[in-house]
Scaffold this motif. Structure first.
Motif, PDB file in Angstrom:
ATOM      1  N   GLU A  41       0.822  -0.960  -0.328  1.00 36.79           N
ATOM      2  CA  GLU A  41      -0.108  -0.051  -0.351  1.00 36.79           C
ATOM      3  C   GLU A  41       0.947   1.352  -0.691  1.00 36.79           C
ATOM      4  O   GLU A  41       0.451   2.533  -0.429  1.00 36.79           O
ATOM      5  CB  GLU A  41      -1.110  -0.108   1.154  1.00 36.79           C
ATOM      6  N   ASN A  42       2.052   1.182   0.929  1.00 34.51           N
ATOM      7  CA  ASN A  42       3.137   2.408   0.457  1.00 34.51           C
ATOM      8  C   ASN A  42       3.602   2.526  -0.926  1.00 34.51           C
ATOM      9  O   ASN A  42       4.289   3.516  -0.933  1.00 34.51           O
ATOM     10  CB  ASN A  42       3.938   2.649   1.851  1.00 34.51           C
ATOM     11  N   HIS A  43       3.672   1.942  -1.794  1.00 33.37           N
ATOM     12  CA  HIS A  43       4.779   1.789  -2.729  1.00 33.37           C
ATOM     13  C   HIS A  43       3.578   2.199  -4.139  1.00 33.37           C
ATOM     14  O   HIS A  43       2.068   2.192  -3.862  1.00 33.37           O
ATOM     15  CB  HIS A  43       5.268   0.143  -3.102  1.00 33.37           C
ATOM     16  N   ALA A  44       4.349   1.909  -5.177  1.00 33.59           N
ATOM     17  CA  ALA A  44       3.409   2.761  -6.720  1.00 33.59           C
ATOM     18  C   ALA A  44       2.857   1.898  -7.082  1.00 33.59           C
ATOM     19  O   ALA A  44       1.308   1.319  -6.943  1.00 33.59           O
ATOM     20  CB  ALA A  44       4.226   3.060  -7.213  1.00 33.59           C
TER      21      ALA A  44
ATOM     22  N   ALA B 225      -5.231   0.231  -5.937  1.00 33.76           N
ATOM     23  CA  ALA B 225      -6.269   0.952  -5.315  1.00 33.76           C
ATOM     24  C   ALA B 225      -6.961   1.303  -6.566  1.00 33.76           C
ATOM     25  O   ALA B 225      -8.441   1.565  -6.265  1.00 33.76           O
ATOM     26  CB  ALA B 225      -6.029   1.980  -4.388  1.00 33.76           C
TER      27      ALA B 225
ATOM     28  N   LYS C  93      -0.573   1.731  -4.812  1.00 39.32           N
ATOM     29  CA  LYS C  93      -1.570   3.324  -5.050  1.00 39.32           C
ATOM     30  C   LYS C  93      -1.996   2.858  -5.994  1.00 39.32           C
ATOM     31  O   LYS C  93      -3.797   2.639  -6.016  1.00 39.32           O
ATOM     32  CB  LYS C  93      -0.434   4.365  -4.481  1.00 39.32           C
TER      33      LYS C  93
ATOM     34  N   SER D  82       5.559  12.242  -4.726  1.00 39.67           N
ATOM     35  CA  SER D  82       4.769  11.712  -3.762  1.00 39.67           C
ATOM     36  C   SER D  82       4.645  10.001  -4.391  1.00 39.67           C
ATOM     37  O   SER D  82       4.109   9.950  -2.948  1.00 39.67           O
ATOM     38  CB  SER D  82       3.728  12.788  -3.331  1.00 39.67           C
ATOM     39  N   GLY D  83       3.969  10.154  -4.728  1.00 42.99           N
ATOM     40  CA  GLY D  83       3.697   8.495  -5.116  1.00 42.99           C
ATOM     41  C   GLY D  83       1.797   8.287  -5.404  1.00 42.99           C
ATOM     42  O   GLY D  83       1.977   7.224  -5.559  1.00 42.99           O
ATOM     43  N   VAL D  84       1.258   9.663  -5.771  1.00 44.52           N
ATOM     44  CA  VAL D  84       0.003   9.123  -5.115  1.00 44.52           C
ATOM     45  C   VAL D  84      -0.431   9.365  -6.654  1.00 44.52           C
ATOM     46  O   VAL D  84       0.652   9.719  -7.887  1.00 44.52           O
ATOM     47  CB  VAL D  84      -0.497  11.206  -4.875  1.00 44.52           C
ATOM     48  N   PRO D  85      -1.332   8.512  -7.289  1.00 44.96           N
ATOM     49  CA  PRO D  85      -1.851   8.538  -8.940  1.00 44.96           C
ATOM     50  C   PRO D  85      -2.066   9.423  -8.917  1.00 44.96           C
ATOM     51  O   PRO D  85      -3.209  10.692  -8.506  1.00 44.96           O
ATOM     52  CB  PRO D  85      -2.859   7.587  -8.634  1.00 44.96           C
TER      53      PRO D  85
END
Length: 64
Positions: free
Chosen positions: A3-6, A12, A9, A45-48
Motif C-alpha cells: 500500500e505504500n508503494h506505487a 487502489a 497505490k 509523492s507516489g500519489v496516482p
C-alpha cells in the motif's frame, strides 16, 4: 503489503474501475518510446495522477 508503494497505490485505483500505467521521467528526448502527459506534476509523492494524453513514439521535434 504494497500500500505504500506505487504498485499498491495503483491497485487502489484499479479497484475503483480505472486503468493504471507507470512511467519514468526521461533523461533525454527519445523517439523510440511513447510519452505520458499528466494533468499535474506528482512531485515524487507516489500519489496516482490523472493522465491527459499519451503520445506514441514522437518524431524528434516533438520529443524535444
Amino acid at each position: 503489503m504494497f500500500e505504500n508503494h506505487a504498485a499498491g497505490k495503483g491497485l487502489a485505483v484499479i479497484e475503483g474501475g480505472n486503468l493504471v500505467t507507470f512511467g519514468i521521467q526521461p533523461t533525454r528526448a527519445e523517439t523510440g518510446y511513447g510519452y505520458l502527459e499528466i494533468a499535474s506534476r506528482p512531485e515524487g509523492s507516489g500519489v496516482p495522477t490523472c493522465l491527459t494524453s499519451f503520445f506514441e513514439k514522437p518524431d524528434a521535434t516533438h520529443a524535444q
